[in-house]
Write a protein that holds these residues in place. Structure first.
Motif, PDB file in Angstrom:
ATOM      1  N   ILE A 235       0.845  -1.201   0.000  1.00 49.15           N
ATOM      2  CA  ILE A 235       0.000   0.000   0.000  1.00 49.15           C
ATOM      3  C   ILE A 235       0.877   1.247   0.000  1.00 49.15           C
ATOM      4  CG2 ILE A 235      -1.858   1.225   1.168  1.00 49.15           C
ATOM      5  CD1 ILE A 235      -2.495  -1.670   0.070  1.00 49.15           C
ATOM      6  N   VAL A 236       1.900   1.259   0.836  1.00 45.48           N
ATOM      7  CA  VAL A 236       2.815   2.411   0.876  1.00 45.48           C
ATOM      8  C   VAL A 236       3.485   2.610  -0.476  1.00 45.48           C
ATOM      9  CG1 VAL A 236       4.910   3.334   1.947  1.00 45.48           C
ATOM     10  CG2 VAL A 236       3.217   2.123   3.347  1.00 45.48           C
ATOM     11  N   ASN A 237       3.816   1.528  -1.150  1.00 47.64           N
ATOM     12  CA  ASN A 237       4.519   1.631  -2.430  1.00 47.64           C
ATOM     13  C   ASN A 237       3.640   2.147  -3.566  1.00 47.64           C
ATOM     14  OD1 ASN A 237       7.255   0.955  -1.965  1.00 47.64           O
ATOM     15  ND2 ASN A 237       6.690  -1.175  -1.675  1.00 47.64           N
ATOM     16  N   GLN A 238       2.380   2.403  -3.275  1.00 47.40           N
ATOM     17  CA  GLN A 238       1.535   3.078  -4.261  1.00 47.40           C
ATOM     18  C   GLN A 238       2.030   4.504  -4.529  1.00 47.40           C
ATOM     19  OE1 GLN A 238      -1.451   1.796  -5.917  1.00 47.40           O
ATOM     20  NE2 GLN A 238      -0.420  -0.068  -5.296  1.00 47.40           N
ATOM     21  N   VAL A 239       2.947   4.986  -3.698  1.00 43.61           N
ATOM     22  CA  VAL A 239       3.504   6.332  -3.933  1.00 43.61           C
ATOM     23  C   VAL A 239       4.434   6.359  -5.132  1.00 43.61           C
ATOM     24  CG1 VAL A 239       3.373   6.870  -1.463  1.00 43.61           C
ATOM     25  CG2 VAL A 239       5.536   6.063  -2.425  1.00 43.61           C
ATOM     26  N   ASN A 240       4.828   5.216  -5.668  1.00 41.03           N
ATOM     27  CA  ASN A 240       5.873   5.177  -6.690  1.00 41.03           C
ATOM     28  C   ASN A 240       5.412   5.532  -8.099  1.00 41.03           C
ATOM     29  OD1 ASN A 240       8.723   4.167  -5.882  1.00 41.03           O
ATOM     30  ND2 ASN A 240       7.333   2.980  -4.606  1.00 41.03           N
ATOM     31  N   ALA A 241       4.213   5.142  -8.477  1.00 41.12           N
ATOM     32  CA  ALA A 241       3.807   5.255  -9.880  1.00 41.12           C
ATOM     33  C   ALA A 241       3.741   6.698 -10.366  1.00 41.12           C
ATOM     34  CB  ALA A 241       2.454   4.570 -10.086  1.00 41.12           C
ATOM     35  N   LEU A 242       3.074   7.563  -9.637  1.00 39.14           N
ATOM     36  CA  LEU A 242       2.869   8.937 -10.125  1.00 39.14           C
ATOM     37  C   LEU A 242       4.168   9.735 -10.235  1.00 39.14           C
ATOM     38  CD1 LEU A 242      -0.534   9.650  -8.400  1.00 39.14           C
ATOM     39  CD2 LEU A 242      -0.097   9.703 -10.870  1.00 39.14           C
ATOM     40  N   PRO A 243       5.118   9.626  -9.299  1.00 38.13           N
ATOM     41  CA  PRO A 243       6.413  10.279  -9.537  1.00 38.13           C
ATOM     42  C   PRO A 243       7.089   9.761 -10.802  1.00 38.13           C
ATOM     43  CG  PRO A 243       6.189   9.768  -7.230  1.00 38.13           C
ATOM     44  CD  PRO A 243       5.034   9.106  -7.926  1.00 38.13           C
TER      45      PRO A 243
END
Length: 341
Positions: free
Chosen positions: A186-194
């Protein structure tokens, strides 16, 4: 202790440098200009854990003479299986830690190292590859470890935690490692948009439109986990109850999750691991992040249109080498998913 680190990039390099600083004999497997720089000038570490240049032994693979007592595989998820296979003779039956994002890494490594105790590791450390031979820790944090199977793996997990703690990297062994993997997913959902926009994680979360998309992708991921019977493990302040609330709550309230992550990361811009891969012209591990959510949704009744579109957009950027304007990203996601609520 003799420690082998396979994949001495941002995370692996930071860990290798810290272990060497603590007095361990460290061998690293690296490649290209990074390997050349480490051999010539050492492995430079700076940031949250101070400045240090580690004098580690470096080669393309761990040499047979290294005979490690502990191995850490810190490659990208898609490279773990090949890394384990290429280093299998040098690793022998040494306890092996698989430090990766996403799902499935331990299983792939275990197939290549049938004689080694296998340990999974998840870390909230934020680290960046600055230049060849130079890594930076932007956020110091803890690491959790879990045994893959049986008593030998449990002993190996304790050994690894002890080595990391002695090197000044807080680590603990937890029983519910699968639940922790899902929490980290869930935390790694931060990766796609950057990766898609070229912005830092903090910049993405600070943008209202992008933050809504990130929140929606996190909600999809939590709903998939719940549908598959996952019990999210408590990890860095995230709990099963809190994540379940995010899955049920209106999108406006769910944004508390990315905002919490932004506060945790602090002011130093964090590009995220996927964007770092794209900047270096390398394949990212997005198939093991958003792609893992899409794959896990199969066989459930949980729709995952946001994760599906983000996965598609990251692959588009990987192919073209060009980031997309924020407005275009929002329009593309909205066209694929409809209004986010």
């Amino acid at each position: 202790m003799r420690v082998g680190v396979v994949g001495a990039g941002a995370m692996g390099g930071a860990i290798a440098a810290m272990l060497e600083r603590a007095g361990n004999e460290v061998w690293v497997a690296a490649r290209g200009e990074h390997l050349t720089a480490i051999r010539r000038d050492g492995l430079k570490l700076d940031g949250a854990w101070g400045e240090y240049t580690a004098r580690v032994s470096a080669a393309k693979t761990l040499p047979l003479k290294a005979k490690p007592e502990l191995v850490i595989i810190a490659t990208k998820a898609m490279d773990a299986e090949a890394a384990a296979r290429d280093n299998a003779r040098a690793i022998g039956d040494a306890p092996t830690v698989v430090l990766q994002n996403g799902l499935g890494g331990m299983e792939r490594v275990a197939e290549q190292l049938p004689g080694s105790p296998i340990v999974g590791a998840l870390s909230m450390i934020a680290a960046s590859y600055v230049a060849p031979g130079h890594v930076r820790v932007t956020t110091a944090a803890n690491t959790v470890l879990g045994a893959f199977r049986g008593t030998q793996d449990a002993d190996a997990a304790e050994l690894a935690a002890s080595a990391l703690n002695a090197a000044g990297m807080p680590a603990e062994v937890i029983a519910d490692f699968e639940g922790a993997q899902w929490t980290k997913l869930i935390v790694n959902q931060v990766n796609a948009l950057p990766a898609i926009t070229g912005l830092s994680v903090q910049e993405v979360i600070s943008h209202a439109g992008l933050r809504r998309i990130m929140t929606a992708s996190m909600r999809e991921a939590v709903r998939v986990g719940l549908a598959r019977g996952v019990r999210f493990a408590a990890f860095n302040g995230l709990t099963h109850a809190r994540l379940s609330f995010v899955a049920r709550a209106p999108l406006s309230l769910g944004q508390m999750l990315p905002l919490r992550i932004r506060a945790y990361l602090g002011a130093t811009p964090n590009p995220g691991s996927t964007l770092q891969s794209i900047r270096r012209g390398r394949r990212s591990e997005i198939d093991f992040l958003n792609g893992a959510v899409v794959a896990a949704a199969q066989g459930t009744e949980v729709p995952v249109p946001v994760n599906t579109e983000l996965l598609r957009l990251v692959h588009e950027v990987e192919t073209s080498g060009r980031h997309l304007p924020v407005r275009r990203v929002i329009d593309r996601v909205t066209a694929a998913t409809g209004p986010l609520r």
